[in-house]
Design an enzyme around this catalytic site. Structure first.
Site, mmCIF file in Angstrom:
data_model
loop_
_atom_site.group_PDB
_atom_site.id
_atom_site.type_symbol
_atom_site.label_atom_id
_atom_site.label_comp_id
_atom_site.label_asym_id
_atom_site.label_seq_id
_atom_site.Cartn_x
_atom_site.Cartn_y
_atom_site.Cartn_z
ATOM 1 N N ASP A 533 0.861 -1.190 0.000
ATOM 2 C CA ASP A 533 0.000 0.000 0.000
ATOM 3 C C ASP A 533 0.897 1.240 0.000
ATOM 4 O O ASP A 533 2.124 1.132 0.115
ATOM 5 C CB ASP A 533 -0.868 -0.060 1.266
ATOM 6 C CG ASP A 533 -2.068 0.878 1.219
ATOM 7 O OD1 ASP A 533 -2.178 1.692 0.291
ATOM 8 O OD2 ASP A 533 -2.901 0.781 2.136
ATOM 9 N N GLU A 536 2.590 5.141 -3.917
ATOM 10 C CA GLU A 536 2.581 6.162 -5.002
ATOM 11 C C GLU A 536 3.922 6.847 -5.142
ATOM 12 O O GLU A 536 4.263 7.235 -6.262
ATOM 13 C CB GLU A 536 1.472 7.171 -4.713
ATOM 14 C CG GLU A 536 0.073 6.578 -4.803
ATOM 15 C CD GLU A 536 -0.283 5.668 -3.631
ATOM 16 O OE1 GLU A 536 0.317 5.884 -2.551
ATOM 17 O OE2 GLU A 536 -1.102 4.758 -3.776
ATOM 18 N N ASP A 609 -9.096 4.353 -1.503
ATOM 19 C CA ASP A 609 -10.006 4.753 -0.425
ATOM 20 C C ASP A 609 -11.308 5.361 -0.939
ATOM 21 O O ASP A 609 -11.484 6.576 -0.955
ATOM 22 C CB ASP A 609 -9.285 5.740 0.501
ATOM 23 C CG ASP A 609 -8.062 5.096 1.141
ATOM 24 O OD1 ASP A 609 -7.904 3.863 1.019
ATOM 25 O OD2 ASP A 609 -7.264 5.822 1.755
#
Ligand SMILES: *[C@@H]1O[C@H](CO)[C@@H](O)[C@H](O)[C@H]1NC(C)=O
Ligand SMILES: *[C@@H]1O[C@H](CO)[C@@H](O)[C@H](O)[C@H]1NC(C)=O
Ligand SMILES: *[C@@H]1O[C@H](CO)[C@@H](O)[C@H](O)[C@H]1NC(C)=O
Ligand SMILES: *[C@@H]1O[C@H](CO)[C@@H](O)[C@H](O)[C@H]1NC(C)=O
Length: 947
Positions: A533, A536, A609
């Site tokens: 996770d 980015e 999300d």
């Protein structure tokens, strides 16, 4: 510290995205400059120097010249190549930078920052840097143009116009794609930094504005651009196409909308991977992943482009009416659509590397793209089961209790997930000492029902001299560096942190050690899986929530060069680690949030999300369809919505839609109420159980669809235009889809209190309501009543669907369970399907340990034979001897001439099986014929005759 972030991070979802954290095109120097350029260009200053043309091993090399207001033209080396499967590649670099003949604007960066344009995106995105060339392509030069004939029967033509530089692509003489038709092609040439950057740049190119060329400030951060302006941009026209798709990831429509002043969106579609907190539906804002692949489709033609660039990228889209007779189109084809879709691609840095695919069908486009970037990883069977996650399951007892509750309520589940709190103070590769004291015992307990445990491992590493991972990064310097060359520091879940640099081969080696078998963290378990996770990468309170663009990676590349690739590089380092952990015997499972072209080779993604709203349920479908056509079909969304609490109705409808998501994981924010399905009252509990069971029933068909995604790049969840490429009324449909090759057309209910929905049955097939077997003749549009238990699913006649009907606690426990084949006949009483099986977890299928069957039903006979070129080896057939077909159900067949027993032939032996005719009661329902227990082998060649 962690607590502080949890508090800061939690703001109710209704506040929507913090737009001010992210640049608009206007605020982004290079996007602003290129839009300015596009609105001012009169005549493209680029031309191809015909004297420079050189043909070498099937490729053309030449120099592009850019006319400058002052001084001699800038030179850009060009390479055009025609690849084996009909792909065309255009590569353009910049001579001065290639020769490193530039001065960096910041003196201290001289020995740590590379001077060239970034040219390694292909190394990360493509499966191989040795792309086979089409040696039969024909190059026909003339004075002002060059023609290249290539592709199937030389039906493709590329025409290169020298001055101005333009390329057009035609299929059978019909022009479909034109590059630089509008003259937006722009590569910002190197120039020295002016002594006063507030004054006009004396070395600017034509039509150039001065916005944000040098130090660019935004949100309190300054980006020092040591290489100056270096953007690359191009217009790509899709002639006669009004529908374009792709360029995930956006929470937007399937058919991309127009942008700009006249468009439905003002900003271009943005591809810049960010941790966008509470992203908005119907927006071109960038989210977590980026795949710069676009497809254009119309009746009779499907084409695609792949803009291979890992830097910040914007894409403007506009649609224009083509003037009749303005060019040499084949009027027959053109009459379907007179619209041209004009796209403008703008990247901050890097070389130009563009692939053009001319189809001519969607299936061809996906094959042409996936043979470059790779097929989807073939998942273990468990990976396509149901996944139960939340932030957090708090302890070993909690995990095992959740697992037990699923058993108690007869709901299958394959995977239980652990979010960050399983760690000791969010130091990855550690376990919380009191809550998870015996992780190996917990893993062993889950393994009894063949369940897997996923642990989250993120790329931020807590700065703590007593933490072994940090110590290693510090000693070896294998972290991301700031612009001064020191460790880059920022905040994330671990508090004050550094970031691993997955571009560094030494860091990747260490990453493999951390995951090694027998290690302190994962021990020897084979049922521990991973979740990458925040890759980015997410940097709390960082510039645009991520790492600074002038941060420095391995080998001197700036973060701006590789930003959109970072997530994939990190994901792939975990993939490599797990291949090493099990010596290549087990297919890894690693979920990623951030992705790029090629990420499909390493594991699934999910859309980050979202929130518990009907809008997010609805947009999940175009988002997953878009990912599917862009080569990354193993995808899902947080079922139920990450933020906030879904109503039981919303949650139930979400489970019903997720039956078909390629990746089905329920997940929830730490502040939400627990929402495992067994916590609900009736009818919700039963309906959610039914949904999960239906997914498990379809798992053989889904697994077969994965194999096609793996080998041919076919989407798993397919938009209607892919299955009905000639049905123009489907090209904009984004709330229906088809599962793999099953012909199952689904229109999930995504509206609150929906009493009914409209379903399009697009072609002249027979369609069967999946529940009632009521028959409909297409093409038509019907109204379907949708009480809460109803999922509108229609089986298109002519398809055979492999299924499994026994209920088990997990998919892996069902591995040796018999199959059921369901045959939905077409108007001629015929049908066909495919069924793929292997050992469901290893790579032995690469050594022939699999069976891939063509199933054909015709003239009252069902036949199983090998798909051409896919003969199973006998060792595999021996290993699956027990794996049989226990039922065949034939729907819609005329029953008057059936014999009383089915005659079965397999391996030269004959046997019989009972035939039972079931009546569904209603007169409009199709007949149903059951062949009981034919016991033919799932991997074998056989026939079953009903007449
Ligand atoms: C830079 O140019 C601007 C605009 O012409 C001027 O106002 C400013 O004084 C100049 N700065 C220096 C250091 O010369
Ligand atoms: C998104 O756009 C569609 C089509 O314009 C519209 O029907 C829908 O209501 C919009 N959704 C939101 C949440 O704005
Ligand atoms: C892993 O297996 C090896 C070999 O069987 C054994 O020596 C070792 O103790 C095991 N490690 C763990 C953490 O279970
Ligand atoms: C049934 O059998 C009869 C006699 O052989 C034949 O004429 C008829 O066409 C058959 N019907 C079907 C639906 O196959």
């Amino acid at each position: 510290m962690l607590l502080l972030y949890l508090v800061l991070a939690w703001i109710p979802y209704c506040l929507a995205a913090k737009r001010y954290l992210f640049k608009t095109c206007d605020q982004s120097g290079f996007c602003n400059r290129n839009r300015y350029y596009a609105s001012h260009v009169e005549q493209s200053p680029y031309s191809l120097d015909s004297a420079s043309c050189r043909f070498e091993s099937g490729a053309l090399y030449a120099t592009l010249l850019k006319q400058l207001p002052n001084g001699s033209p800038a030179q850009f080396p060009l390479k055009l190549s025609v690849l084996k499967d009909g792909q065309f590649r255009i590569q353009i670099d910049e001579q001065t930078r290639l020769e490193k003949n530039i001065n960096l604007a910041r003196e201290q960066s001289a020995d740590i920052v590379r001077k060239e344009r970034y040219n390694e995106a292909a190394d990360w995105a493509l499966v191989s840097d040795e792309l086979p060339l089409d040696t039969s392509a024909k190059f026909v030069p003339s004075d002002s143009k060059l023609y290249i004939e290539y592709g199937p029967d030389h039906s493709f033509t590329a025409t290169i116009n020298f001055e101005p530089f333009q390329l057009s692509f035609a299929v059978n003489g019909d022009i479909q794609i034109v590059l630089n038709e509008n003259g937006f092609f722009n590569m910002e040439h190197w120039r020295p930094r002016p002594s006063n950057t507030s004054e006009p740049d004396p070395n600017a190119g034509l039509y150039e504005s001065d916005t944000g060329k040098w130090d660019e400030s935004f949100g309190g951060f300054t980006d020092s651009k040591t290489r100056g302006p270096e953007s690359v941009a191009l217009d790509i026209s899709f002639k006669g196409f009004s529908h374009v798709y792709g360029i995930p990831e956006h929470a937007d429509s399937l058919n991309l909308r127009s942008t700009g002043e006249q468009g439905e969106h003002s900003d271009p579609y943005h591809l810049f991977n960010v941790d966008i907190f509470e992203y908005e539906v119907n927006s071109t804002m960038s989210t977590y992943g980026a795949i710069p692949f676009m497809q254009a489709h119309r009746k009779g033609a499907s084409v695609g482009v792949f803009w291979l660039n890992g830097a910040d990228t914007w894409v403007d889209i506009s649609r224009m009416s083509s003037e009749a007779g303005s060019d040499t189109h084949d009027q027959k084809v053109l009459s379907a659509s007179k619209t041209t879709t004009l796209t403008h691609w703008i990247s901050e840095a890097g070389v130009l590397d563009l692939f053009v695919f001319l189809g001519p069908t969607p299936k061809d486009v996906y094959r042409q793209y996936s043979s470059l970037t790779g097929g989807t990883l073939m998942p273990q069977l468990s990976a396509i089961g149901y996944h139960q996650c939340r932030w957090n399951y708090n302890s070993e007892e909690d995990v095992l209790e959740v697992s037990a509750k699923f058993d108690e309520h007869n709901i299958p589940v394959d995977v239980i997930w652990l979010d960050i709190a399983y760690t000791d103070q969010v130091k990855y590769f550690t376990w919380h000492p009191s809550n998870f004291p015996h992780p190996q015992n917990m893993l062993a307990e889950l393994d009894k029902s063949k369940r897997k445990l996923v642990t989250i491992i993120d790329p931020h590493i807590k700065i703590d001299d007593d933490y072994f991972v940090y110590k290693h990064l510090k000693e070896t310097g294998t972290y991301l560096r700031n612009s001064a060359g020191e460790q880059f520091e920022g905040e994330c879940w671990s508090g004050h942190s550094v970031w691993v640099d997955p571009f560094n081969p030494d860091e990747r080696k260490y990453w493999a050690e951390l995951h090694a078998l027998g290690g302190d963290f994962a021990g020897n378990a084979s049922n521990i899986w991973f979740w990458n996770d925040m890759n980015e990468p997410s940097v709390f309170e960082g510039a645009e929530t991520t790492a600074p663009r002038d941060a420095i990676h391995y080998d001197g590349w700036e973060h701006r060069d590789v930003h959109n690739i970072f997530g994939m590089a990190y994901h792939s380092s975990t993939y490599d680690a797990l291949i090493a952990r099990h010596k290549g015997t087990l297919r890894p499972f690693i979920l990623t949030r951030s992705f790029f072209a090629g990420s499909q080779r390493y594991g699934p993604m999910w859309t980050g999300d979202n929130a518990a709203t009907w809008d997010f349920l609805k947009v999940s479908i175009p988002m997953l369809l878009t990912n599917g056509i862009a080569g990354m079909p193993f995808s899902g969304v947080d079922v139920g919505g990450f933020f906030d609490n879904p109503s039981p109705e919303l949650l139930t409808r979400w489970y019903q839609a997720a039956v078909f998501y390629p990746f089905f994981r329920a997940h929830a924010h730490i502040d939400t109420k627990r929402r495992e399905p067994y916590l609900y009252d009736e009818p919700y509990l039963s309906l959610m159980r039914d949904a999960v069971n239906l997914r498990y029933a379809f798992s053989p068909a889904a697994y077969t669809a994965f194999y096609r995604a793996h080998t041919e790049g076919m989407p798993i969840l397919r938009p209607l235009f892919v299955e009905y490429p000639d049905a123009e009324n489907t090209f904009g449909v984004e709330d229906h889809f088809v599962l793999g090759d099953t012909g199952l057309l689904v229109r999930p209910v995504t509206e609150e209190n929906a009493a009914e929905v409209q379903v399009i049955l697009p072609d002249a097939s027979i369609y069967y309501d999946f529940d009632t077997q009521e028959v409909f003749q297409g093409p038509t549009k019907i109204t379907v009543q949708t009480p809460l238990e109803k999922i509108p699913i229609f089986a298109r006649g002519g398809h055979i669907i492999p299924q499994r009907h026994r209920e088990r606690r997990s998919l892996e426990l069902a591995k040796f369970d018999p199959f059921t084949l369901v045959v939905y006949v077409d108007e001629n009483g015929e049908a066909e399907g495919k069924h793929y099986i292997d050992d469901f977890k290893s790579y032995e299928y690469q050594n022939g340990m699999y069976a891939y069957k063509d199933l054909l039903f015709k003239g009252g006979r069902l036949i199983s034979q090998d798909v051409e070129g896919h003969q199973p080896n006998s060792e595999f057939l021996d290993s699956i001897e027990e794996l049989v077909i226990e039922k065949v159900i034939v729907i819609g067949l005329e029953t008057s001439n059936l014999s009383s027993e089915a005659l079965i032939k397999e391996n030269g032996e004959e046997s019989t099986a009972e035939i039972i005719i079931n009546s569904k009661g209603s007169s409009s329902a199709a007949s149903e014929i059951l062949i009981r227990n034919p016991r033919v082998s799932a991997g074998g060649n056989w026939e079953i005759n009903l007449l």
